[in-house]
Design an enzyme around this catalytic site. Structure first.
Site, mmCIF file in Angstrom:
data_model
loop_
_atom_site.group_PDB
_atom_site.id
_atom_site.type_symbol
_atom_site.label_atom_id
_atom_site.label_comp_id
_atom_site.label_asym_id
_atom_site.label_seq_id
_atom_site.Cartn_x
_atom_site.Cartn_y
_atom_site.Cartn_z
ATOM 1 N N HIS A 135 13.065 -13.154 -0.661
ATOM 2 C CA HIS A 135 14.180 -13.485 0.359
ATOM 3 C C HIS A 135 15.395 -12.718 0.433
ATOM 4 O O HIS A 135 15.227 -11.976 -0.724
ATOM 5 C CB HIS A 135 14.281 -15.154 -0.197
ATOM 6 C CG HIS A 135 14.782 -15.318 -1.274
ATOM 7 N ND1 HIS A 135 16.130 -14.795 -1.843
ATOM 8 C CD2 HIS A 135 14.320 -15.462 -2.539
ATOM 9 C CE1 HIS A 135 17.085 -14.859 -2.776
ATOM 10 N NE2 HIS A 135 15.434 -15.387 -3.997
ATOM 11 N N HIS A 144 7.393 2.713 2.063
ATOM 12 C CA HIS A 144 6.060 2.218 0.653
ATOM 13 C C HIS A 144 6.328 1.601 -0.466
ATOM 14 O O HIS A 144 6.670 1.690 -1.582
ATOM 15 C CB HIS A 144 5.618 2.969 1.301
ATOM 16 C CG HIS A 144 3.828 3.042 0.384
ATOM 17 N ND1 HIS A 144 3.306 3.763 0.449
ATOM 18 C CD2 HIS A 144 3.258 1.653 0.237
ATOM 19 C CE1 HIS A 144 2.315 3.732 -0.230
ATOM 20 N NE2 HIS A 144 2.177 2.578 0.094
#
Length: 205
Positions: A135, A144
């Protein structure tokens, strides 16, 4: 017929192409500067180089850049964007992406990845197999997150950074731009721009 062009006929490109087909793209072709020496990438054809792709953009519904090097991917995204390219966003059906998260175009979320509520994923990111972004995380462009890496809640990752395979990042950590986090590292303190950190806990090298 939905047609997708992928720049970068790499192993990573094969996973992108496979995901694209699973997501309903009916025609997937590659472009790579190794063409014409390289004419196929697995089962998919390579039809030209990067310059050829720029000339043929109107023949495709969307484009993705499947180049693992974050810096080069960011450069190619900028060139294609300036040329008016439309970018796809691939969310593998076996990934879990919260309806309250946002994933920008040009990004790919592979099988088993989890993106939780109010995470924000920038343009051209790779969320690789089995990773998690919890979150309120913010990932800027061309980040990446490697297979099996995990970002706890509220982590911020700067443009072009790479979180290595199996790495873990503690909640609320800030990772700068152009950072390399080594495989299996455990990041428990903020990381400045342009450095490499490895180990448990992660330290600058």
């Amino acid at each position: 017929m939905k047609r997708l062009a992928i720049l970068g006929a790499s192993g990573h490109g094969k996973v992108v192409a496979d995901t694209a087909e699973i997501c309903g793209w009916q025609s997937v072709v590659f472009f790579d500067d190794a063409w014409p020496t390289r004419e196929r990438n697995g089962v998919w054809p390579v039809e030209g180089n990067a310059a050829e792709l720029l000339e043929r953009l109107s023949a495709f519904d969307a484009v993705l850049v499947a180049i693992g090097d974050n810096r080069i991917r960011l450069e190619k995204l900028a060139i294609l964007k300036a040329a008016g390219a439309h970018f796809a966003c691939l969310l593998h059906p076996a990934a879990t992406v919260s309806r309250y998260a946002s994933v920008e175009n040009g990004s790919v979320v592979f099988a088993g990845a989890v993106v939780n509520a109010y995470a924000r994923i920038g343009m051209g990111c790779i969320l690789n197999t089995g990773c998690s972004v919890d979150h309120d995380c913010t990932l800027l462009a061309a980040v990446h997150v490697s297979p099996g890496a995990h970002l706890a809640g509220g982590v911020q990752v700067g443009e072009g950074s790479w979180i290595g395979i199996g790495a873990c990042v503690r909640q609320s950590i800030r990772i700068g731009a152009g950072v390399m986090v080594g495989a299996g590292a455990v990041v428990v303190a903020d990381v400045v721009d342009g450095v490499t950190v490895t180990g448990v806990p992660a330290r600058l090298i």
